[in-house]
Design an enzyme around this catalytic site. Structure first.
Site, short mmCIF file in Angstrom:
data_model
loop_
_atom_site.label_atom_id
_atom_site.label_comp_id
_atom_site.label_asym_id
_atom_site.label_seq_id
_atom_site.Cartn_x
_atom_site.Cartn_y
_atom_site.Cartn_z
N GLU A 1 4.28 14.74 18.96
CA GLU A 1 4.00 15.36 17.85
C GLU A 1 2.35 15.90 18.26
OE1 GLU A 1 3.95 12.92 14.39
OE2 GLU A 1 1.71 13.30 14.09
N ALA B 1 0.89 -1.02 0.02
CA ALA B 1 -0.10 -0.02 0.09
C ALA B 1 0.94 1.07 0.13
CB ALA B 1 -1.03 -0.02 1.14
N SER C 1 8.78 7.56 10.33
CA SER C 1 7.91 8.74 10.42
C SER C 1 8.27 9.36 9.20
CB SER C 1 8.28 9.33 11.70
OG SER C 1 7.50 10.40 11.74
N ARG D 1 -8.08 16.38 21.99
CA ARG D 1 -8.72 16.18 20.71
C ARG D 1 -10.11 15.46 20.99
NH1 ARG D 1 -4.30 13.80 16.47
NH2 ARG D 1 -2.59 15.08 16.96
N SER E 1 -2.54 -9.31 -2.25
CA SER E 1 -3.20 -9.32 -3.44
C SER E 1 -2.22 -8.84 -4.59
CB SER E 1 -4.48 -8.34 -3.38
OG SER E 1 -4.21 -7.00 -2.80
N ASN F 1 3.30 0.60 12.16
CA ASN F 1 3.00 1.30 13.57
C ASN F 1 2.55 0.34 14.63
OD1 ASN F 1 3.71 3.72 13.48
ND2 ASN F 1 1.74 4.66 12.52
N MET G 1 2.55 3.03 1.87
CA MET G 1 3.88 3.21 2.65
C MET G 1 4.84 2.01 2.32
SD MET G 1 3.87 5.47 4.96
CE MET G 1 5.08 5.16 5.96
N GLY H 1 5.31 9.68 6.98
CA GLY H 1 4.14 9.52 6.12
C GLY H 1 4.57 9.11 4.85
N LYS I 1 9.13 5.58 18.43
CA LYS I 1 8.38 6.14 17.59
C LYS I 1 6.91 6.35 18.32
CE LYS I 1 5.78 7.08 13.92
NZ LYS I 1 5.14 6.22 13.08
N HIS J 1 7.49 9.73 19.74
CA HIS J 1 7.51 10.67 18.95
C HIS J 1 6.16 11.24 18.51
CE1 HIS J 1 7.04 11.77 14.59
NE2 HIS J 1 7.87 12.40 14.61
N ASN J 2 5.29 10.25 18.49
CA ASN J 2 3.86 10.64 18.03
C ASN J 2 3.22 11.45 19.15
OD1 ASN J 2 4.42 9.14 15.71
ND2 ASN J 2 2.65 8.19 15.43
P1 NDP Z 1 -2.52 0.16 5.37
O1 NDP Z 1 -2.43 0.09 6.73
O2 NDP Z 1 -3.88 0.45 4.71
O3 NDP Z 1 -2.56 -1.49 4.98
C1 NDP Z 1 -2.64 -1.95 3.86
C2 NDP Z 1 -1.57 -3.05 3.40
O4 NDP Z 1 -1.82 -4.07 4.35
C3 NDP Z 1 -2.10 -3.83 2.04
O5 NDP Z 1 -0.63 -3.96 1.31
C4 NDP Z 1 -2.84 -4.94 2.53
O6 NDP Z 1 -2.81 -5.91 1.72
C5 NDP Z 1 -2.05 -5.24 3.64
N1 NDP Z 1 -2.81 -6.15 4.68
C6 NDP Z 1 -4.19 -6.03 5.29
N2 NDP Z 1 -4.48 -7.05 6.00
C7 NDP Z 1 -3.46 -8.08 5.74
C8 NDP Z 1 -3.55 -9.38 5.81
N3 NDP Z 1 -4.17 -9.86 6.85
N4 NDP Z 1 -2.57 -10.16 5.31
C9 NDP Z 1 -1.79 -9.75 4.62
N5 NDP Z 1 -1.66 -8.12 4.22
C10 NDP Z 1 -2.53 -7.71 4.82
O7 NDP Z 1 -1.38 0.61 4.64
P2 NDP Z 1 -0.26 1.90 4.79
O8 NDP Z 1 0.69 1.59 3.63
O9 NDP Z 1 -1.18 3.17 5.20
O10 NDP Z 1 0.45 1.48 6.19
C11 NDP Z 1 1.46 0.37 6.28
C12 NDP Z 1 1.70 0.41 7.68
O11 NDP Z 1 2.65 1.52 7.85
C13 NDP Z 1 0.63 0.42 8.75
O12 NDP Z 1 1.39 -0.36 10.03
C14 NDP Z 1 0.91 1.87 9.19
O13 NDP Z 1 0.43 2.18 10.47
C15 NDP Z 1 2.12 2.18 9.11
N6 NDP Z 1 2.49 3.42 8.80
C16 NDP Z 1 1.78 4.46 7.90
C17 NDP Z 1 2.07 5.81 7.74
C18 NDP Z 1 1.26 6.68 7.05
O14 NDP Z 1 1.41 7.80 6.85
N7 NDP Z 1 0.43 6.10 6.47
C19 NDP Z 1 3.23 6.43 8.31
C20 NDP Z 1 4.05 5.38 9.10
C21 NDP Z 1 3.59 4.11 9.44
P3 NDP Z 1 -3.95 -6.02 0.27
O15 NDP Z 1 -3.47 -5.13 -0.78
O16 NDP Z 1 -4.08 -7.42 -0.14
O17 NDP Z 1 -4.96 -5.48 0.83
#
Ligand code: NDP
Length: 477
Positions: free
Chosen positions: A189, A11, A128, A287, A34, A102, A13, A130, A182, A185-186
């Site tokens: 923040e 996804a 950290s 908040r 997927s 996280n 990150m 985003g 971390k 840190h948050n």
């Molecule tokens: P998400 O937290 O939205 O997670 C989506 C990803 O997780 C997809 O690749 C999804 O796969 C996978 N996934 C979810 N459930 C499962 C499962 N049961 N088995 C295998 N894969 C699974 O993605 P982000 O990129 O936003 O964040 C990733 C991590 O980074 C999180 O822990 C988040 O808290 C952390 N983080 C995020 C920040 C941000 O700014 N967004 C900043 C710092 C850390 P599929 O594509 O198949 O659904």
């Protein structure tokens, strides 16, 4: 050719972290539950570097050089456990699993212990900054074993933010240390954002400034000791005019702040460790209060003082006073946060270099700021510093700021403008520096109703007073 590292979970990150690694010349194996995300990454960004897409866990593991380094970047919680269980059986002793999501540090400690028994290194790492940070250089806070950092560290340092030529990445400490840091840190923040928001509210409510004028005040502050990413984006948000209505953007946004939970974790752990991180706690509560919409509408008519904004000399001085109050409160919030890291390190046996932590927060992350250099210097001068407030530079700055700080809070109180962040910071400062606290009375109360005993200033031992009888101390209890 094999990949030096692999990323599963693509996804925003994970995708950006993988692209960052590839752009730095590392061959990156790619995997996602997927397939579509993996294909999309290769289709859109495949020319940015060397990627090896894999469409099964086995294919992914086979694409990696040994020791294998698997970075998991999926939803925190149960999904992370599921992905660990998918890969761990396919790995061999000495391989490294990294959780860059996280995670709560307690989960990281549990996972590290269980994978260590299976001969695998588990590295919980804070990231950290985003999605932009992940792509262009985040602040990276890895925990785990020193051996795992030996192979992983160079890669992470390579892709992290750089400040004065130094990588914003360091081995924080064993097992959950990276995720703990971390988390704090948050929390910091949250506190920093709340203090900035209170400054805005005061400048508007007491100073009568418009959002555009406040934007320019923040722009000026950003050229001084408060220079930071959060101050910079604050001036941009305040200067933004909603295109549809022509109103200041801040006036068309609902005033109910949301939260994803890391601030709450910080406060929960602060309570467990007995560390008064009141600045972070008030920010989380502020908040929650803002989001208590039905409660707020029920209470909207409650009486308050009649507000007339400042004028004359007080108004002329006000923006400078608020700057001083913001600075002093910020020093307190950071002092509390660093004390929490220190307490966590003591509790969990981590060897955390607090000055290094401040140094790797100078770039990439949300609280990046010039100010952090001063924290690094403070710990360099005195590694066992009990609180940032007693270090030379901060001590003088806060002492110099205190008249303004007190005056701003008095103004806020008399006009009925809530400043939980400023006020709790000052209460903490006054509490710490007090010769005597009313805790002596609290001890008396506890002994009265619960025979909880007390210690005396003039004698060793613990005492209990026979309150119902003659009131004489019985010693020792
Ligand atoms: P998400 O937290 O939205 O997670 C989506 C990803 O997780 C997809 O690749 C999804 O796969 C996978 N996934 C979810 N459930 C499962 C499962 N049961 N088995 C295998 N894969 C699974 O993605 P982000 O990129 O936003 O964040 C990733 C991590 O980074 C999180 O822990 C988040 O808290 C952390 N983080 C995020 C920040 C941000 O700014 N967004 C900043 C710092 C850390 P599929 O594509 O198949 O659904």
């Amino acid at each position: 050719k094999k990949a030096s590292i692999g990323v599963t979970g693509l996804a925003v990150m994970g995708r950006n972290l993988a692209r960052n690694l590839a752009r730095h010349g590392h061959t990156v194996a790619l995997h996602n539950r997927s397939e579509a995300r993996t294909r999309a990454l290769v289709d859109r960004f495949g020319d940015e570097g060397e990627f090896i897409p894999a469409y099964s866990a086995q294919e992914f593991v086979d694409a990696l050089e040994r020791p294998r380094q698997v970075v998991i970047m999926v939803k925190a919680g149960a999904p992370t456990d599921a992905v660990i269980e998918e890969f761990a059986p396919l790995l061999e002793p000495g391989d490294v699993i990294v959780d860059a999501g996280n995670a709560h540090f307690a989960d990281t400690r549990r996972r590290e212990a269980s994978l260590r028994e299976r001969g695998l290194h588990f590295v919980g790492t804070g990231v950290s900054g985003g999605e932009e940070g992940a792509l262009h250089g985040p602040s990276i806070m890895p925990g785990g074993s020193p051996e795992s950092y030996a192979s992983l560290g160079p890669l992470f340092e390579d892709i992290s933010a750089k400040v004065d030529g130094e990588a914003c990445c360091t081995h924080v400490g064993a097992d959950g240390a990276g995720h703990f840091v971390k988390m704090v840190h948050n929390g910091i923040e949250y506190a920093d954002m709340q203090l900035i928001a209170e400054s805005f509210d005061l400048l508007r409510g007491a100073g009568g400034y418009s959002p555009a004028e406040i934007a320019s005040v923040f722009r000026t502050w950003n050229t001084g000791r408060l220079e930071s990413y959060l101050i910079e984006i604050t001036s941009e948000v305040l200067a933004h005019v909603d295109p549809g209505s022509g109103k200041p953007f801040v006036d068309v946004v609902e005033d109910a702040a949301e939260q994803k939970g890391t601030g709450r974790w910080t406060v929960q752990i602060g309570l467990d460790l007995g560390v008064p991180i009141s600045g972070i706690a008030e920010a989380v509560f502020a908040r929650s209060l803002s989001g208590s919409t039905s409660l707020r509408s029920a209470a909207r008519g409650l009486g308050g003082p009649s507000r007339s904004p400042l004028s004359g000399a007080a108004l002329d001085r006000f923006a400078d006073d608020v700057e001083q109050a913001l600075y002093a409160s910020k020093v307190v919030a950071y002092a509390q946060g660093f004390n929490q890291i220190q307490a966590g390190a003591t509790e969990y046996g981590w060897d955390i270099d607090l000055g290094r932590v401040a140094a790797i927060w100078r770039g990439g992350c949300i609280i990046r700021a010039k100010f952090l250099n001063d924290i690094t210097s403070a710990y360099a001068a005195e590694p066992a510093l009990p609180t940032l407030l007693t270090s030379g530079g901060f001590r003088k700055a806060v002492e110099d700021a205190q008249d303004s700080w007190r005056s701003v809070i008095s103004t806020a109180v008399s006009l009925g403008i809530p400043t939980p962040g400023f006020s709790t910071a000052l209460a903490y400062y006054d509490g710490l520096r007090a010769d005597r606290l009313p805790a002596a009375l609290v001890q008396g109360q506890r002994d009265f109703f619960g025979a909880h005993t007390y210690r005396r200033v003039d004698m060793a031992g613990s005492f209990h007073t026979a309150w119902a009888a003659d009131g004489r101390p019985e010693s020792p209890a």
